[in-house]
Design a protein around this motif. Sequence first.
Motif, mmCIF file in Angstrom:
data_model
loop_
_atom_site.group_PDB
_atom_site.id
_atom_site.type_symbol
_atom_site.label_atom_id
_atom_site.label_comp_id
_atom_site.label_asym_id
_atom_site.label_seq_id
_atom_site.Cartn_x
_atom_site.Cartn_y
_atom_site.Cartn_z
ATOM 1 N N ALA A 170 -4.086 4.770 39.252
ATOM 2 C CA ALA A 170 -3.902 6.196 39.076
ATOM 3 C C ALA A 170 -2.421 6.537 39.122
ATOM 4 C CB ALA A 170 -4.647 6.944 40.180
ATOM 5 N N ALA A 171 -2.035 7.530 38.358
ATOM 6 C CA ALA A 171 -0.614 7.908 38.308
ATOM 7 C C ALA A 171 -0.306 8.897 39.411
ATOM 8 C CB ALA A 171 -0.289 8.518 36.959
ATOM 9 N N ALA A 172 0.603 8.557 40.287
ATOM 10 C CA ALA A 172 1.021 9.469 41.345
ATOM 11 C C ALA A 172 2.124 10.373 40.828
ATOM 12 C CB ALA A 172 1.530 8.675 42.554
ATOM 13 N N PRO A 173 2.180 11.615 41.293
ATOM 14 C CA PRO A 173 3.236 12.518 40.827
ATOM 15 C C PRO A 173 4.593 12.016 41.267
ATOM 16 C CG PRO A 173 2.066 13.453 42.694
ATOM 17 C CD PRO A 173 1.319 12.242 42.285
ATOM 18 N N PRO A 174 5.613 12.191 40.429
ATOM 19 C CA PRO A 174 6.937 11.700 40.800
ATOM 20 C C PRO A 174 7.553 12.558 41.882
ATOM 21 C CG PRO A 174 7.036 12.901 38.735
ATOM 22 C CD PRO A 174 5.578 12.799 39.095
ATOM 23 N N SER A 175 8.343 11.914 42.726
ATOM 24 C CA SER A 175 9.129 12.656 43.689
ATOM 25 C C SER A 175 10.561 12.715 43.182
ATOM 26 C CB SER A 175 9.079 11.965 45.059
ATOM 27 O OG SER A 175 9.661 10.683 44.967
ATOM 28 N N THR A 176 11.442 13.323 43.953
ATOM 29 C CA THR A 176 12.838 13.428 43.528
ATOM 30 C C THR A 176 13.481 12.051 43.501
ATOM 31 O OG1 THR A 176 12.967 15.595 44.550
ATOM 32 C CG2 THR A 176 15.055 14.488 44.031
ATOM 33 N N GLY A 196 -7.752 -0.356 43.239
ATOM 34 C CA GLY A 196 -8.267 -0.036 44.553
ATOM 35 C C GLY A 196 -9.781 -0.102 44.554
ATOM 36 N N TYR A 197 -10.377 0.473 45.571
ATOM 37 C CA TYR A 197 -11.828 0.451 45.739
ATOM 38 C C TYR A 197 -12.408 1.846 45.495
ATOM 39 C CZ TYR A 197 -11.390 -4.227 47.618
ATOM 40 O OH TYR A 197 -11.124 -5.571 47.752
ATOM 41 N N PRO A 198 -13.708 1.918 45.221
ATOM 42 C CA PRO A 198 -14.325 3.217 44.910
ATOM 43 C C PRO A 198 -14.172 4.260 46.016
ATOM 44 C CG PRO A 198 -15.798 1.432 44.275
ATOM 45 C CD PRO A 198 -14.675 0.801 45.038
ATOM 46 N N ASP A 199 -13.967 3.808 47.268
ATOM 47 C CA ASP A 199 -13.824 4.770 48.363
ATOM 48 C C ASP A 199 -12.394 5.284 48.511
ATOM 49 O OD1 ASP A 199 -12.556 2.558 49.374
ATOM 50 O OD2 ASP A 199 -13.785 2.391 51.190
ATOM 51 N N GLY A 200 -11.511 4.933 47.560
ATOM 52 C CA GLY A 200 -10.144 5.424 47.589
ATOM 53 C C GLY A 200 -9.199 4.608 48.453
ATOM 54 N N THR A 201 -9.643 3.441 48.898
ATOM 55 C CA THR A 201 -8.778 2.571 49.701
ATOM 56 C C THR A 201 -8.245 1.417 48.852
ATOM 57 O OG1 THR A 201 -10.621 1.165 50.415
ATOM 58 C CG2 THR A 201 -10.083 3.081 51.789
ATOM 59 N N THR A 351 7.785 7.290 43.928
ATOM 60 C CA THR A 351 6.460 7.893 43.833
ATOM 61 C C THR A 351 6.224 8.769 45.057
ATOM 62 O OG1 THR A 351 5.475 5.951 44.897
ATOM 63 C CG2 THR A 351 5.493 5.996 42.497
ATOM 64 N N ALA A 352 5.668 9.935 44.830
ATOM 65 C CA ALA A 352 5.462 10.872 45.939
ATOM 66 C C ALA A 352 4.362 10.400 46.873
ATOM 67 C CB ALA A 352 5.111 12.247 45.389
ATOM 68 N N ALA A 353 3.318 9.818 46.321
ATOM 69 C CA ALA A 353 2.196 9.338 47.135
ATOM 70 C C ALA A 353 1.351 8.407 46.281
ATOM 71 C CB ALA A 353 1.356 10.497 47.646
ATOM 72 N N LEU A 354 0.715 7.460 46.931
ATOM 73 C CA LEU A 354 -0.223 6.580 46.229
ATOM 74 C C LEU A 354 -1.630 7.149 46.357
ATOM 75 C CD1 LEU A 354 1.008 2.992 47.216
ATOM 76 C CD2 LEU A 354 1.391 4.241 45.098
ATOM 77 N N PRO A 355 -2.515 6.792 45.442
ATOM 78 C CA PRO A 355 -3.882 7.306 45.529
ATOM 79 C C PRO A 355 -4.720 6.589 46.580
ATOM 80 C CG PRO A 355 -3.636 5.900 43.606
ATOM 81 C CD PRO A 355 -2.267 6.046 44.191
ATOM 82 N N TRP A 356 -4.152 5.611 47.283
ATOM 83 C CA TRP A 356 -4.923 4.831 48.242
ATOM 84 C C TRP A 356 -4.719 5.406 49.649
ATOM 85 C CZ3 TRP A 356 -6.947 3.284 44.216
ATOM 86 C CH2 TRP A 356 -6.234 2.738 43.155
ATOM 87 N N SER A 357 -5.805 5.809 50.283
ATOM 88 C CA SER A 357 -5.724 6.515 51.565
ATOM 89 C C SER A 357 -5.210 5.633 52.699
ATOM 90 C CB SER A 357 -7.110 7.056 51.946
ATOM 91 O OG SER A 357 -8.059 5.999 52.075
ATOM 92 N N ASP A 358 -5.296 4.309 52.554
ATOM 93 C CA ASP A 358 -4.892 3.406 53.635
ATOM 94 C C ASP A 358 -3.524 2.762 53.394
ATOM 95 O OD1 ASP A 358 -5.860 1.959 51.502
ATOM 96 O OD2 ASP A 358 -6.950 0.493 52.703
ATOM 97 N N VAL A 359 -2.740 3.328 52.453
ATOM 98 C CA VAL A 359 -1.380 2.822 52.213
ATOM 99 C C VAL A 359 -0.409 3.983 52.372
ATOM 100 C CG1 VAL A 359 0.152 1.565 50.641
ATOM 101 C CG2 VAL A 359 -2.309 1.126 50.583
ATOM 102 N N PRO A 360 0.005 4.280 53.604
ATOM 103 C CA PRO A 360 0.969 5.366 53.819
ATOM 104 C C PRO A 360 2.356 4.971 53.326
ATOM 105 C CG PRO A 360 0.553 4.202 55.868
ATOM 106 C CD PRO A 360 -0.403 3.633 54.863
ATOM 107 N N ALA A 361 3.216 5.935 53.158
ATOM 108 C CA ALA A 361 4.555 5.678 52.633
ATOM 109 C C ALA A 361 5.356 4.739 53.523
ATOM 110 C CB ALA A 361 5.302 7.002 52.450
ATOM 111 N N SER A 373 -0.177 -1.313 41.170
ATOM 112 C CA SER A 373 -1.412 -0.549 40.986
ATOM 113 C C SER A 373 -1.259 0.724 40.156
ATOM 114 C CB SER A 373 -1.998 -0.175 42.354
ATOM 115 O OG SER A 373 -1.127 0.675 43.079
ATOM 116 N N LEU A 374 -0.046 1.023 39.682
ATOM 117 C CA LEU A 374 0.181 2.212 38.859
ATOM 118 C C LEU A 374 0.704 1.826 37.482
ATOM 119 C CD1 LEU A 374 2.072 4.554 41.385
ATOM 120 C CD2 LEU A 374 -0.379 4.471 40.932
#
Length: 396
Positions: A170-176, A196-201, A351-361, A373-374
């Motif tokens: 999935a494409a994450a929105p760009p940050s500055t 990633g997996y269907p549960d967003g991880t 990248t501002a954020a990844l679509p995976w809930s278990d990969v924090p910045a 993954s993008l």
Amino acid sequence: MSKEPIIRFEGTRVILSKAYLAAQPAGTLQLTFAFGGDYHNDVHYTAANGDEFSYTFKGTGVELVGPVGPALGDIDVYMDGVLKKTVSAHSDQRLVLQPLYSISGLTDGTHTLRAVKKSGDLMLVDQLKFTVPAAGTDPVDPGAPNPPTGPSGPTAPGPGSNSGGSSSGAAAPPSTPEPGAQDDTPNERHTAYIQGYPDGTFRPDQPVTRAEMAVILSKAAPQAAGDTAGTAASAFRDFKDGFWAGKAIAAVTAAGLMKGYEDGTFKPDQAITRAEMATLASRLKPDASAAGSGFHDTSGHWAEIAIAKAQGAGILNGYPDGTFHPSKALTRAEAVTALNRALGRGPLYGTAALPWSDVPAAYWAYKDIAEASLDHPVKARKAGGEEWAAETVKQP
């Protein structure tokens, strides 16, 4: 003359040698501690269902490592009093030091892991590993020889959509963008080669199997490019025609990237090891730079030469104590880090954020996971790596 140890303990203090610190890049280090036990190297042993042990640590992640085998069963794993997962340690084959459960991205503080025996004849725990981040900064990339570094190739989906998520990253929105850090215009595209997996991880700490590696290599490596979707007739006796990863296995073995065993098997469900990734890296990047000096525990190992080459090329590094752990199973995060280095991709910044809930910045492999993954245009950073280009990426 005796050599100063890299690390020593004085009460509750951990002291690193000046020589080791002087050899590290400027900045901070992330330290990973592992504790072994004394009952056949087991930290905990019990035969009673309902028996449990608790381990309290201060850090941002922990990994539970133990054997698998016919006498072992299910374990309920709790984190801070919440049931996180029931893991199975049952296997027809007895293997030691297998990753049973891991969690990362916890808030930096005190946490308690609790493991409760649910079934089987025994519950055994070989090791517990926890991560201590550098205060006030992001964890360092494992390019320096501190914690274990990016090893094996990433995993791919299992049968059907088992490892699924979207069909491409999935494409994450760009940050500055970082000031002055990027080149002028993108001139090519990098396609995601892991999902990633269907549960967003993303499950960055999950081991990679040989079948999953074959699928990911078939997407990432130019040598194995082609139509690898679907199934194919099996050339190995341990999986049937129509196996979900059959075409990918056929492609990577034909390209010489992976091989079967002398007994005619491929062992698709067996975890990739650090030694096997070193061999893969030498095949992906045969013109690598001069070999490294090697490690204490790789002398005489079947992959000794490949490991030294991967070390010299900066693809794989070792541990602070001078070991490599060649038989250790590789994780998805370690996988993409090593593959990106071998293929000359990333890391991807901005990248501002990844679509995976278990990969924090703050996760150590965040930028390499982003790269792998993008889908994104390639826009080089003058400081190294790639910069996320400010454009909308259309997904199929």
